[in-house]
Motif scaffolding. Structure first.
Motif, PDB file in Angstrom:
ATOM      1  N   THR A  82       0.839  -1.198   0.000  1.00  0.00           N
ATOM      2  CA  THR A  82       0.000   0.000   0.000  1.00  0.00           C
ATOM      3  C   THR A  82       0.875   1.250   0.000  1.00  0.00           C
ATOM      4  O   THR A  82       0.618   2.209  -0.742  1.00  0.00           O
ATOM      5  CB  THR A  82      -0.928   0.011   1.224  1.00  0.00           C
ATOM      6  N   LEU A  83       1.918   1.250   0.831  1.00  0.00           N
ATOM      7  CA  LEU A  83       2.853   2.376   0.856  1.00  0.00           C
ATOM      8  C   LEU A  83       3.546   2.528  -0.490  1.00  0.00           C
ATOM      9  O   LEU A  83       3.768   3.651  -0.967  1.00  0.00           O
ATOM     10  CB  LEU A  83       3.881   2.178   1.959  1.00  0.00           C
ATOM     11  N   GLU A  84       3.877   1.417  -1.139  1.00  0.00           N
ATOM     12  CA  GLU A  84       4.525   1.473  -2.453  1.00  0.00           C
ATOM     13  C   GLU A  84       3.614   2.143  -3.484  1.00  0.00           C
ATOM     14  O   GLU A  84       4.060   2.994  -4.265  1.00  0.00           O
ATOM     15  CB  GLU A  84       4.889   0.062  -2.909  1.00  0.00           C
ATOM     16  N   GLN A  85       2.317   1.769  -3.509  1.00  0.00           N
ATOM     17  CA  GLN A  85       1.385   2.385  -4.446  1.00  0.00           C
ATOM     18  C   GLN A  85       1.166   3.854  -4.119  1.00  0.00           C
ATOM     19  O   GLN A  85       1.056   4.703  -5.015  1.00  0.00           O
ATOM     20  CB  GLN A  85       0.047   1.637  -4.419  1.00  0.00           C
ATOM     21  N   TRP A  86       1.101   4.159  -2.845  1.00  0.00           N
ATOM     22  CA  TRP A  86       0.960   5.553  -2.400  1.00  0.00           C
ATOM     23  C   TRP A  86       2.151   6.372  -2.884  1.00  0.00           C
ATOM     24  O   TRP A  86       2.015   7.499  -3.361  1.00  0.00           O
ATOM     25  CB  TRP A  86       0.864   5.541  -0.883  1.00  0.00           C
ATOM     26  N   GLN A  87       3.327   5.779  -2.767  1.00  0.00           N
ATOM     27  CA  GLN A  87       4.545   6.445  -3.194  1.00  0.00           C
ATOM     28  C   GLN A  87       4.557   6.656  -4.705  1.00  0.00           C
ATOM     29  O   GLN A  87       4.991   7.701  -5.199  1.00  0.00           O
ATOM     30  CB  GLN A  87       5.747   5.597  -2.761  1.00  0.00           C
ATOM     31  N   LEU A 118       7.154   9.422  -6.320  1.00  0.00           N
ATOM     32  CA  LEU A 118       8.332   9.336  -5.472  1.00  0.00           C
ATOM     33  C   LEU A 118       9.061   8.015  -5.666  1.00  0.00           C
ATOM     34  O   LEU A 118       9.775   7.542  -4.773  1.00  0.00           O
ATOM     35  CB  LEU A 118       7.938   9.490  -3.996  1.00  0.00           C
ATOM     36  N   GLY A 119       8.880   7.389  -6.828  1.00  0.00           N
ATOM     37  CA  GLY A 119       9.528   6.109  -7.082  1.00  0.00           C
ATOM     38  C   GLY A 119       8.705   4.960  -6.541  1.00  0.00           C
ATOM     39  O   GLY A 119       7.503   5.071  -6.297  1.00  0.00           O
ATOM     40  N   ASN A 120       9.367   3.832  -6.320  1.00  0.00           N
ATOM     41  CA  ASN A 120       8.651   2.648  -5.842  1.00  0.00           C
ATOM     42  C   ASN A 120       9.459   1.892  -4.789  1.00  0.00           C
ATOM     43  O   ASN A 120       9.445   0.660  -4.755  1.00  0.00           O
ATOM     44  CB  ASN A 120       8.315   1.712  -7.019  1.00  0.00           C
ATOM     45  N   SER A 121      10.155   2.611  -3.938  1.00  0.00           N
ATOM     46  CA  SER A 121      10.947   1.986  -2.878  1.00  0.00           C
ATOM     47  C   SER A 121      10.464   2.471  -1.520  1.00  0.00           C
ATOM     48  O   SER A 121      10.908   3.520  -1.030  1.00  0.00           O
ATOM     49  CB  SER A 121      12.432   2.317  -3.069  1.00  0.00           C
ATOM     50  N   PRO A 122       9.518   1.753  -0.890  1.00  0.00           N
ATOM     51  CA  PRO A 122       9.049   2.174   0.434  1.00  0.00           C
ATOM     52  C   PRO A 122      10.171   2.268   1.455  1.00  0.00           C
ATOM     53  O   PRO A 122      10.071   3.027   2.420  1.00  0.00           O
ATOM     54  CB  PRO A 122       8.046   1.075   0.811  1.00  0.00           C
ATOM     55  N   ARG A 123      11.247   1.519   1.245  1.00  0.00           N
ATOM     56  CA  ARG A 123      12.371   1.570   2.168  1.00  0.00           C
ATOM     57  C   ARG A 123      12.923   2.994   2.295  1.00  0.00           C
ATOM     58  O   ARG A 123      13.269   3.449   3.380  1.00  0.00           O
ATOM     59  CB  ARG A 123      13.474   0.631   1.682  1.00  0.00           C
ATOM     60  N   THR A 124      12.967   3.703   1.161  1.00  0.00           N
ATOM     61  CA  THR A 124      13.474   5.075   1.170  1.00  0.00           C
ATOM     62  C   THR A 124      12.592   5.977   2.023  1.00  0.00           C
ATOM     63  O   THR A 124      13.082   6.779   2.828  1.00  0.00           O
ATOM     64  CB  THR A 124      13.551   5.621  -0.259  1.00  0.00           C
ATOM     65  N   VAL A 125      11.281   5.848   1.849  1.00  0.00           N
ATOM     66  CA  VAL A 125      10.342   6.670   2.617  1.00  0.00           C
ATOM     67  C   VAL A 125      10.461   6.374   4.108  1.00  0.00           C
ATOM     68  O   VAL A 125      10.511   7.290   4.943  1.00  0.00           O
ATOM     69  CB  VAL A 125       8.901   6.427   2.129  1.00  0.00           C
ATOM     70  N   LEU A 126      10.521   5.092   4.461  1.00  0.00           N
ATOM     71  CA  LEU A 126      10.594   4.727   5.873  1.00  0.00           C
ATOM     72  C   LEU A 126      11.891   5.201   6.505  1.00  0.00           C
ATOM     73  O   LEU A 126      11.907   5.616   7.678  1.00  0.00           O
ATOM     74  CB  LEU A 126      10.461   3.203   6.007  1.00  0.00           C
ATOM     75  N   GLU A 127      12.990   5.141   5.754  1.00  0.00           N
ATOM     76  CA  GLU A 127      14.266   5.600   6.304  1.00  0.00           C
ATOM     77  C   GLU A 127      14.256   7.110   6.559  1.00  0.00           C
ATOM     78  O   GLU A 127      14.752   7.576   7.591  1.00  0.00           O
ATOM     79  CB  GLU A 127      15.409   5.241   5.352  1.00  0.00           C
ATOM     80  N   ARG A 132       4.632  15.821  -0.367  1.00  0.00           N
ATOM     81  CA  ARG A 132       4.260  15.050  -1.556  1.00  0.00           C
ATOM     82  C   ARG A 132       3.319  13.900  -1.208  1.00  0.00           C
ATOM     83  O   ARG A 132       2.451  13.532  -2.007  1.00  0.00           O
ATOM     84  CB  ARG A 132       5.522  14.505  -2.231  1.00  0.00           C
ATOM     85  N   LEU A 133       3.483  13.344  -0.018  1.00  0.00           N
ATOM     86  CA  LEU A 133       2.612  12.248   0.418  1.00  0.00           C
ATOM     87  C   LEU A 133       1.302  12.750   1.015  1.00  0.00           C
ATOM     88  O   LEU A 133       0.418  11.950   1.328  1.00  0.00           O
ATOM     89  CB  LEU A 133       3.330  11.388   1.457  1.00  0.00           C
ATOM     90  N   GLY A 134       1.179  14.067   1.186  1.00  0.00           N
ATOM     91  CA  GLY A 134      -0.032  14.627   1.761  1.00  0.00           C
ATOM     92  C   GLY A 134      -0.153  14.397   3.255  1.00  0.00           C
ATOM     93  O   GLY A 134      -1.267  14.312   3.788  1.00  0.00           O
TER      94      GLY A 134
END
Length: 226
Positions: free
Chosen positions: A149-154, A159-168, A208-210
């Motif tokens: 879900t986070l990947e699709q949101w991203q 913002l790409g497709n790497s949830p790891r980046t967002v979480l970090e 960007r993620l709102g």
């Protein structure tokens, strides 16, 4: 396969370049360098196709400018090195497209297991009761569903497709407790839990993620007393 990696890199670089251009404050170089490194590392099969440079730009509010270009000589090298891909199967009534699509699903399943082990830290546990086994599977499923879900949101936020980046990036946002003694009773104190303001890159990511961070968090009852 190369085209898929190329698309991911170009989308990520384009999105990052827009964020830098839209920033109204000066940005630090090191977090951006790490994001570029992760993007190229996650898509290493096509990383050599691009020349990426983060340049100083005194006239821009961010004081930085992302420049990237395609190395034409890499295309010729890739064609010579690609060779061919052969799949052998005993299924005779499928089209080549159906066979390839089914085969690629195996890599998606393997990627899901890697995410569970590395990013979500959900490793196998030797449960002794069936109910606990089912509960463990359920937790793993929920965790992976939230990850996707986070990947699709991203992706929707470009913002790409790497949830790891967002979480970090978001994981570096901290909270702090402000403790104030009570005037009526000096032996007691009021504890206020506040969220540290995000840095410019984190603020741009949240925008960007709102998402909007609260200024304060609730703390457990009874925290008034010291």
């Amino acid at each position: 396969m190369h085209e898929r990696f190329q698309k991911r890199i170009e989308q990520g670089l384009t999105s990052l370049g827009r964020r830098i251009e839209k920033s109204k404050k000066a940005l630090e170089r090191s977090p951006i360098d790490r994001q570029i490194g992760r993007l190229l590392g996650d898509n290493a099969r096509a990383a050599g196709r691009y020349t990426v440079t983060l340049r100083d730009d005194p006239d821009a509010p961010a004081k930085l400018r992302l420049c990237w270009s395609v190395r034409s000589e890499w295309e010729d090298w890739a064609r010579l090195q690609e060779g061919c891909y052969v799949l052998r199967t005993n299924v005779n009534d499928w089209t080549p497209e159906e066979l390839w699509r089914t085969y690629t699903q195996l890599s998606e399943a393997e990627a899901a297991f890697r995410i569970h082990k590395s990013d979500l830290s959900l490793r196998p546990i030797w449960h002794q009761k069936e109910s606990r086994v089912q509960a463990h599977i359920f937790v793993c499923f929920l965790a992976y569903a939230l990850w996707k879900t986070l990947e699709q949101w991203q992706k929707r936020a470009e913002l790409g497709n790497s949830p790891r980046t967002v979480l970090e990036e978001i994981g570096r946002i901290q909270s702090t407790d402000v403790v104030l003694p009570l005037a009526s009773d000096p032996t007691r104190a009021l504890r206020i839990r506040c969220v540290v303001r995000p840095d410019p890159m984190q603020a741009a990511l949240l925008d960007r993620l709102g998402l909007r961070l609260p200024e304060r968090l609730r703390i457990p009852a009874g925290s008034l007393a010291m």
